[in-house]
Motif scaffolding. Structure first.
Motif, PDB file in Angstrom:
ATOM      1  N   SER A 189       2.703   5.398   0.368  1.00 48.81           N
ATOM      2  CA  SER A 189       3.792   6.219  -0.172  1.00 48.81           C
ATOM      3  C   SER A 189       4.488   7.049   0.898  1.00 48.81           C
ATOM      4  N   ARG A 190       3.836   7.248   2.040  1.00 50.34           N
ATOM      5  CA  ARG A 190       4.414   8.060   3.118  1.00 50.34           C
ATOM      6  C   ARG A 190       5.096   7.207   4.192  1.00 50.34           C
ATOM      7  N   CYS A 191       5.145   5.913   3.964  1.00 45.69           N
ATOM      8  CA  CYS A 191       5.805   5.007   4.899  1.00 45.69           C
ATOM      9  C   CYS A 191       7.018   4.364   4.224  1.00 45.69           C
ATOM     10  N   ALA A 201      -3.109  -2.539   9.871  1.00 41.33           N
ATOM     11  CA  ALA A 201      -3.350  -1.228   9.266  1.00 41.33           C
ATOM     12  C   ALA A 201      -4.511  -1.256   8.285  1.00 41.33           C
ATOM     13  N   GLU A 202      -4.715  -2.382   7.606  1.00 41.24           N
ATOM     14  CA  GLU A 202      -5.794  -2.458   6.618  1.00 41.24           C
ATOM     15  C   GLU A 202      -7.172  -2.467   7.269  1.00 41.24           C
ATOM     16  N   LEU A 242      -5.512   9.610   9.425  1.00 47.02           N
ATOM     17  CA  LEU A 242      -4.110   9.265   9.660  1.00 47.02           C
ATOM     18  C   LEU A 242      -3.178  10.022   8.715  1.00 47.02           C
ATOM     19  N   LEU A 243      -3.650  10.345   7.530  1.00 44.20           N
ATOM     20  CA  LEU A 243      -2.787  10.981   6.524  1.00 44.20           C
ATOM     21  C   LEU A 243      -2.144  12.262   7.040  1.00 44.20           C
ATOM     22  N   LEU A 247      -4.665   2.902   1.540  1.00 42.19           N
ATOM     23  CA  LEU A 247      -4.644   3.991   0.564  1.00 42.19           C
ATOM     24  C   LEU A 247      -3.229   4.149   0.008  1.00 42.19           C
ATOM     25  N   PRO A 248      -3.105   4.329  -1.300  1.00 43.93           N
ATOM     26  CA  PRO A 248      -1.768   4.540  -1.876  1.00 43.93           C
ATOM     27  C   PRO A 248      -1.028   5.699  -1.215  1.00 43.93           C
ATOM     28  N   THR A 249      -1.762   6.726  -0.808  1.00 39.80           N
ATOM     29  CA  THR A 249      -1.130   7.881  -0.166  1.00 39.80           C
ATOM     30  C   THR A 249      -0.547   7.513   1.197  1.00 39.80           C
TER      31      THR A 249
END
Length: 327
Positions: A155-157, A115-116, A126-127, A150-152
């Motif tokens: 946080s969504r996983c 993913a990175e 992707l967000l 990304l922190p976002t």
């Protein structure tokens, strides 16, 4: 793979026994610990029509399609070449995939690894899929370095860390996979792999033990003045640069620990005498400066910077030898 590694069985059972699943998972952990195997098995489980005891059956139509590499409701996203970025066009393909109805009438699964490797545009694309998940669609992200995401996104996983096995379990498993190798060989492979069994397997396939032996002999000859850095750099040019960087980083850490009295012997048994001698001679300031330089160039090579390998190796060997000569 339809089953996780043995040391992840507890985590697997906790996950597959749940009544409801998150729309996105982030499987994280050290490289070679078994994350890809775990995520691949979980994708198989999610797609299977009749999983048995939490494991894909490999017998149903969905499993047959998956095994043939032609399941229409499974999307694998990886870099086009190892070490390259996952670009926005690939993630747009993911978005299109998610918006479609499942062709088999069941679940859809996206497996994205590592993913990175997504560049910024890809990550932002992707967000939207993470913010507006489709029913019965599951995103499985695999990452060695989740801090680079990304922190976002994180946080969504639902983040699922996957640990390394205990050293004893790792040694037993690796010996079973490599029956032709001695216990000493398996121990050294695991040491080079930082305790990660699948990484140790990959190193065995690269014939890393014989390459390491040549490198250690080259280091000894260099410090004795029996070979010039330029000549040794030429000899090492065919070797995988990531292995050389890993070994020098490990030896540098051993040196720091030895010099500060944190350990009595180096973890790198095949370099114990060399490192023990060097630890008595090097200055801490020079050693730290060398470590900073080495880590920076490791980062550059990891990012596929266009560096001249031979010139880098020659400079690295000169600096390594000079650690003994600056006092």
């Amino acid at each position: 793979m339809r089953e996780p590694a043995p040391w992840h069985q507890g985590t697997w059972q906790s996950l597959t026994m749940q009544q409801h699943f998150a729309h996105a998972y982030l499987f994280s952990g050290q490289a070679g610990c078994g994350k890809r195997r775990f995520a691949t098995a979980f994708a198989a489980f999610l797609l299977c029509d009749a999983p048995a005891a939490g494991i894909a059956c490999d017998q149903c139509r969905s499993c047959h399609l998956r095994l043939a590499g032609s399941h229409p409701d499974l999307l694998l996203l990886e870099p086009e070449e190892e070490g390259k970025a996952i670009r926005v066009d690939a993630v747009r393909q993911l978005v299109d995939f998610i918006s479609q109805t499942a062709q088999q009438g069941g679940r859809k699964v996206v497996l994205l690894r590592p993913a990175e490797a997504m560049n910024l545009n890809a990550a932002n694309a992707l967000l939207k899929s993470l913010e507006e998940p489709s029913a019965e669609t599951y995103l499985l992200l695999v990452s060695d370095q989740p801090s680079r995401l990304l922190p976002t996104i994180r946080s969504r996983c639902r983040v699922q860390p996957l640990e390394l096995p205990a050293p004893e379990q790792a040694a037993v498993w690796l010996s079973e996979q490599l029956p032709e190798r001695s216990a000493q060989d398996c121990s050294l492979l695991l040491q080079m792999a930082g305790g990660a069994p699948l990484r140790a397997m990959a190193l065995a396939q690269l014939d890393a033990l014989s390459q390491r032996e040549k490198v250690v002999e080259g280091i000894k000859a260099l410090l004795k003045g029996q070979i010039a850095p330029s000549r040794l750099a030429e000899q090492w040019n065919p070797l995988p640069i990531e292995l050389l960087l890993d070994w020098f980083c490990a030896w540098t850490l051993d040196l720091l620990k030895l010099q500060q009295g944190a350990v009595e012997t180096a973890a790198s048994a095949d370099m114990d005498k060399v490192l023990g001698y060097m630890a008595k001679k090097v200055e801490i300031a020079q050693l730290l400066a060398w470590q900073d330089w080495l880590l920076e160039h490791r980062r550059l090579f990891a990012s596929k910077a266009n560096l001249n390998r031979v010139l880098f190796l020659e400079k690295a060997l000169v600096q390594w030898k000079n650690l003994l000569e600056r006092r």
